[in-house]
Design a protein around this motif. Structure first.
Motif, PDB file in Angstrom:
ATOM      1  N   VAL A 107       0.856  -1.181   0.000  1.00 38.70           N
ATOM      2  CA  VAL A 107       0.000   0.000   0.000  1.00 38.70           C
ATOM      3  C   VAL A 107       0.893   1.232   0.000  1.00 38.70           C
ATOM      4  O   VAL A 107       1.809   1.338   0.817  1.00 38.70           O
ATOM      5  CB  VAL A 107      -0.939   0.012   1.228  1.00 38.70           C
ATOM      6  CG1 VAL A 107      -1.765   1.285   1.261  1.00 38.70           C
ATOM      7  CG2 VAL A 107      -1.842  -1.217   1.219  1.00 38.70           C
ATOM      8  N   ILE A 108       0.635   2.136  -0.950  1.00 34.43           N
ATOM      9  CA  ILE A 108       1.382   3.389  -1.037  1.00 34.43           C
ATOM     10  C   ILE A 108       0.367   4.514  -1.222  1.00 34.43           C
ATOM     11  O   ILE A 108      -0.382   4.517  -2.199  1.00 34.43           O
ATOM     12  CB  ILE A 108       2.383   3.392  -2.214  1.00 34.43           C
ATOM     13  CG1 ILE A 108       3.368   2.221  -2.108  1.00 34.43           C
ATOM     14  CG2 ILE A 108       3.123   4.731  -2.261  1.00 34.43           C
ATOM     15  CD1 ILE A 108       4.255   2.035  -3.341  1.00 34.43           C
ATOM     16  N   HIS A 109       0.356   5.449  -0.271  1.00 36.55           N
ATOM     17  CA  HIS A 109      -0.509   6.633  -0.353  1.00 36.55           C
ATOM     18  C   HIS A 109       0.369   7.868  -0.174  1.00 36.55           C
ATOM     19  O   HIS A 109       1.226   7.889   0.720  1.00 36.55           O
ATOM     20  CB  HIS A 109      -1.575   6.622   0.738  1.00 36.55           C
ATOM     21  CG  HIS A 109      -2.632   5.598   0.524  1.00 36.55           C
ATOM     22  ND1 HIS A 109      -3.810   5.601   1.249  1.00 36.55           N
ATOM     23  CD2 HIS A 109      -2.732   4.543  -0.319  1.00 36.55           C
ATOM     24  CE1 HIS A 109      -4.566   4.588   0.861  1.00 36.55           C
ATOM     25  NE2 HIS A 109      -3.930   3.930  -0.089  1.00 36.55           N
ATOM     26  N   HIS A 110       0.158   8.873  -1.000  1.00 35.56           N
ATOM     27  CA  HIS A 110       0.943  10.107  -0.909  1.00 35.56           C
ATOM     28  C   HIS A 110       0.015  11.308  -0.952  1.00 35.56           C
ATOM     29  O   HIS A 110      -0.954  11.322  -1.695  1.00 35.56           O
ATOM     30  CB  HIS A 110       1.953  10.194  -2.058  1.00 35.56           C
ATOM     31  CG  HIS A 110       3.132  11.058  -1.741  1.00 35.56           C
ATOM     32  ND1 HIS A 110       3.035  12.417  -1.533  1.00 35.56           N
ATOM     33  CD2 HIS A 110       4.442  10.748  -1.595  1.00 35.56           C
ATOM     34  CE1 HIS A 110       4.239  12.907  -1.268  1.00 35.56           C
ATOM     35  NE2 HIS A 110       5.109  11.909  -1.299  1.00 35.56           N
ATOM     36  N   ARG A 111       0.321  12.304  -0.150  1.00 33.37           N
ATOM     37  CA  ARG A 111      -0.455  13.542  -0.102  1.00 33.37           C
ATOM     38  C   ARG A 111      -0.007  14.506  -1.183  1.00 33.37           C
ATOM     39  O   ARG A 111       1.135  14.484  -1.640  1.00 33.37           O
ATOM     40  CB  ARG A 111      -0.239  14.265   1.231  1.00 33.37           C
ATOM     41  CG  ARG A 111      -0.830  13.647   2.455  1.00 33.37           C
ATOM     42  CD  ARG A 111      -2.263  13.991   2.741  1.00 33.37           C
ATOM     43  NE  ARG A 111      -2.663  15.386   2.705  1.00 33.37           N
ATOM     44  CZ  ARG A 111      -2.719  16.195   3.751  1.00 33.37           C
ATOM     45  NH1 ARG A 111      -2.343  15.763   4.951  1.00 33.37           N
ATOM     46  NH2 ARG A 111      -3.143  17.427   3.623  1.00 33.37           N
ATOM     47  N   THR A 112      -0.903  15.419  -1.533  1.00 33.88           N
ATOM     48  CA  THR A 112      -0.578  16.600  -2.312  1.00 33.88           C
ATOM     49  C   THR A 112      -1.127  17.800  -1.545  1.00 33.88           C
ATOM     50  O   THR A 112      -1.906  17.641  -0.602  1.00 33.88           O
ATOM     51  CB  THR A 112      -1.199  16.552  -3.729  1.00 33.88           C
ATOM     52  OG1 THR A 112      -2.604  16.361  -3.618  1.00 33.88           O
ATOM     53  CG2 THR A 112      -0.584  15.441  -4.568  1.00 33.88           C
ATOM     54  N   ALA A 125       3.073   0.727   3.295  1.00 31.40           N
ATOM     55  CA  ALA A 125       2.882  -0.441   4.164  1.00 31.40           C
ATOM     56  C   ALA A 125       3.052  -1.704   3.344  1.00 31.40           C
ATOM     57  O   ALA A 125       2.629  -1.777   2.188  1.00 31.40           O
ATOM     58  CB  ALA A 125       1.503  -0.415   4.804  1.00 31.40           C
ATOM     59  N   VAL A 126       3.686  -2.691   3.967  1.00 33.79           N
ATOM     60  CA  VAL A 126       3.908  -3.984   3.320  1.00 33.79           C
ATOM     61  C   VAL A 126       3.528  -5.079   4.313  1.00 33.79           C
ATOM     62  O   VAL A 126       3.944  -5.048   5.473  1.00 33.79           O
ATOM     63  CB  VAL A 126       5.383  -4.159   2.895  1.00 33.79           C
ATOM     64  CG1 VAL A 126       5.637  -5.552   2.358  1.00 33.79           C
ATOM     65  CG2 VAL A 126       5.771  -3.099   1.868  1.00 33.79           C
ATOM     66  N   GLY A 127       2.745  -6.036   3.829  1.00 36.00           N
ATOM     67  CA  GLY A 127       2.393  -7.207   4.619  1.00 36.00           C
ATOM     68  C   GLY A 127       3.070  -8.430   4.040  1.00 36.00           C
ATOM     69  O   GLY A 127       3.149  -8.586   2.817  1.00 36.00           O
ATOM     70  N   CYS A 128       3.567  -9.275   4.935  1.00 39.64           N
ATOM     71  CA  CYS A 128       4.339 -10.441   4.498  1.00 39.64           C
ATOM     72  C   CYS A 128       4.379 -11.467   5.640  1.00 39.64           C
ATOM     73  O   CYS A 128       4.286 -11.092   6.808  1.00 39.64           O
ATOM     74  CB  CYS A 128       5.757  -9.974   4.158  1.00 39.64           C
ATOM     75  SG  CYS A 128       6.779 -11.181   3.315  1.00 39.64           S
ATOM     76  N   PRO A 129       4.542 -12.748   5.326  1.00 39.88           N
ATOM     77  CA  PRO A 129       4.640 -13.738   6.398  1.00 39.88           C
ATOM     78  C   PRO A 129       5.845 -13.526   7.330  1.00 39.88           C
ATOM     79  O   PRO A 129       5.785 -13.889   8.497  1.00 39.88           O
ATOM     80  CB  PRO A 129       4.771 -15.068   5.660  1.00 39.88           C
ATOM     81  CG  PRO A 129       4.149 -14.827   4.334  1.00 39.88           C
ATOM     82  CD  PRO A 129       4.460 -13.392   4.010  1.00 39.88           C
TER      83      PRO A 129
END
Length: 177
Positions: A107-112, A125-129
């Protein structure tokens, strides 16, 4: 006049982003990308990554700090070429999966817009085992985003002056970004 209006030829400003955008990546159902004017939410990012398959969720929150190179900052202003930036985010996720195939979510979110000291400008954010892969993939995502996404920031200094930070500035700065 905005930075984007001052630059007529996007390829002259962001050749690496253009290169990323030219290689289409297949969307993964566990991914989510956004460029938004609205404030970012840590809880929303975490919820998008949370999955019973994950043994680790790593979240990186980039915030507006009160100084750069010892000079007081009062705000940052972000502009993005949104369609290309979202393609770069998608390509970053594809490259993460090629390197760390167990990653379940990126997940990548960036503001302007104009953000003041303390506001969150970017969330990755990264999800992984496994935690080691989650940490490595998250670091790869933010580092690659900083170098390749067509997102520009204007620093507003306490003395009233401003200056644009261009793409590639992270590579040129000894302190990094």
């Amino acid at each position: 006049m905005t930075f984007l209006n001052e630059c007529a030829d996007m390829s002259a400003i962001a050749p690496s982003a253009s290169a990323f955008a030219s290689r289409p990546a297949i969307p993964h159902p566990g991914d989510h990308f956004a460029i938004t004017f609205a404030p970012l939410s840590l809880q929303e990012i975490y919820d998008l990554v949370d999955d019973p398959a994950n043994g680790a969720v790593v979240v990186m929150s980039g915030m507006v700090r009160q100084q750069t190179d010892g000079k007081p900052v009062i705000a940052l202003e972000y502009q993005a070429y949104e369609p290309m930036a979202l393609k770069v985010f998608q390509q970053i996720a594809a490259e993460i999966r090629a390197t760390w195939p167990d990653v379940s979510h990126v997940v990548i979110h960036h503001r302007t817009g104009k953000l003041v000291v303390g506001e969150i400008s970017v969330l990755v954010a990264v999800g992984c085992p496994h935690r080691s892969e989650a940490f490595a993939a998250c670091q790869y995502a933010i580092d690659t985003l900083k170098h390749n996404a067509p997102i520009w920031k204007k620093e507003h200094w306490a003395d009233g002056s401003t200056s644009w930070v261009s793409i590639g500035a992270c590579e040129q700065s000894p302190a990094g970004c």
